[in-house]
Motif scaffolding. Structure first.
Motif, mmCIF file in Angstrom:
data_model
loop_
_atom_site.group_PDB
_atom_site.id
_atom_site.type_symbol
_atom_site.label_atom_id
_atom_site.label_comp_id
_atom_site.label_asym_id
_atom_site.label_seq_id
_atom_site.Cartn_x
_atom_site.Cartn_y
_atom_site.Cartn_z
ATOM 1 N N THR A 166 -2.405 -13.329 -2.378
ATOM 2 C CA THR A 166 -2.333 -12.082 -3.135
ATOM 3 C C THR A 166 -2.103 -12.311 -4.627
ATOM 4 O OG1 THR A 166 -1.477 -10.967 -1.175
ATOM 5 C CG2 THR A 166 -1.198 -9.834 -3.260
ATOM 6 N N GLN A 167 -1.094 -13.091 -4.983
ATOM 7 C CA GLN A 167 -0.768 -13.284 -6.406
ATOM 8 C C GLN A 167 -1.906 -13.978 -7.150
ATOM 9 O OE1 GLN A 167 1.753 -11.763 -7.918
ATOM 10 N NE2 GLN A 167 2.171 -10.930 -5.889
ATOM 11 N N LYS A 212 -2.973 -8.129 4.977
ATOM 12 C CA LYS A 212 -1.579 -8.389 5.361
ATOM 13 C C LYS A 212 -1.058 -7.349 6.358
ATOM 14 C CE LYS A 212 2.994 -9.357 3.612
ATOM 15 N NZ LYS A 212 3.914 -9.275 2.515
ATOM 16 N N ASP A 217 -2.646 -9.062 0.572
ATOM 17 C CA ASP A 217 -2.006 -7.744 0.617
ATOM 18 C C ASP A 217 -2.741 -6.822 -0.352
ATOM 19 O OD1 ASP A 217 -0.379 -5.538 0.647
ATOM 20 O OD2 ASP A 217 1.481 -6.635 0.299
ATOM 21 N N SER A 266 2.618 -17.695 7.306
ATOM 22 C CA SER A 266 3.187 -18.596 6.321
ATOM 23 C C SER A 266 2.930 -18.053 4.917
ATOM 24 C CB SER A 266 2.539 -19.975 6.461
ATOM 25 O OG SER A 266 2.881 -20.786 5.373
ATOM 26 N N LYS A 267 3.923 -18.142 4.079
ATOM 27 C CA LYS A 267 3.772 -17.669 2.704
ATOM 28 C C LYS A 267 2.733 -18.482 1.952
ATOM 29 C CE LYS A 267 8.256 -15.545 2.349
ATOM 30 N NZ LYS A 267 9.518 -15.411 1.684
ATOM 31 N N LYS A 268 2.488 -19.703 2.413
ATOM 32 C CA LYS A 268 1.478 -20.546 1.782
ATOM 33 C C LYS A 268 0.076 -19.967 1.994
ATOM 34 C CE LYS A 268 3.551 -24.278 3.697
ATOM 35 N NZ LYS A 268 3.536 -25.588 4.319
ATOM 36 N N LYS A 269 -0.089 -19.159 3.014
ATOM 37 C CA LYS A 269 -1.399 -18.581 3.326
ATOM 38 C C LYS A 269 -1.649 -17.256 2.604
ATOM 39 C CE LYS A 269 -2.560 -21.618 6.500
ATOM 40 N NZ LYS A 269 -3.762 -22.393 6.463
ATOM 41 N N ASN A 270 -0.652 -16.779 1.853
ATOM 42 C CA ASN A 270 -0.777 -15.516 1.121
ATOM 43 C C ASN A 270 -1.433 -15.795 -0.235
ATOM 44 O OD1 ASN A 270 -0.492 -13.053 -0.134
ATOM 45 N ND2 ASN A 270 1.675 -12.833 0.344
#
Length: 170
Positions: free
Chosen positions: A158-159, A145, A31, A152-156
């Protein structure tokens, strides 16, 4: 009969290729808006641009109030002064309004150019950082994003990227 054998042969070959080509590509998303608004360097740019915008707005609000005051004075004196004097004042007033609009448009254009330049510089700095991360994690594709409907949040990532950027860009 031969046609049926060819069909099944082709079908078996296709299934073999399809099952062997199951994708092992690692695809993640990032993102970028979040990176800009939550990384230290991004926040610094946003604050700097916000200060610049606010100071320009204050300047223009002040000038706009002055112009309204002049306009009210001309309206009040419309019946008192001669027609030639009224025309002269209206010409001067219109010229001031025109100059104000041109100056405001110039400041807006300059601000947009400055904003674009700041973000281009920011992205020049973070692109090698992201590329290094991608190479280290053996990631094949990174998507923005905004272009993902569901993921899946596992693929993010960003953090993780924000933490790395905060450590590398001061």
């Amino acid at each position: 009969m031969i046609l049926i054998k060819k069909f099944f042969t082709i079908l078996i070959v296709l299934f073999t290729f399809i099952s062997n080509s199951k994708s092992q590509d690692l695809i993640v998303y990032l993102d970028l808006d979040n990176v800009v608004s939550n990384s230290k360097a991004g926040k610094l740019i946003l604050e700097k641009l916000d200060k610049s915008k606010k100071s320009a707005l204050l300047k223009f609000e002040k000038k706009e109030k002055e112009l309204k005051k002049i306009e009210e004075e001309i309206k009040k004196q419309k019946n008192i002064i001669s027609e030639d004097e009224l025309k002269k004042r209206l010409v001067v007033f219109r010229k001031e309004v025109s100059n104000f609009r041109q100056e405001r448009q110039k400041v807006i254009n300059d601000f947009n150019i400055k904003k674009k330049g700041e973000f281009e510089e920011f992205f020049k700095k973070i692109t090698p950082i992201i590329e290094t991360y991608v190479n280290e994690k053996k990631i094949d594709i990174v998507l923005d994003k905004k272009n993902i409907f569901v993921g899946s949040k596992k693929k993010n990532i960003t953090q993780e990227i924000i933490k790395i950027i905060d450590n590398k860009i001061k």
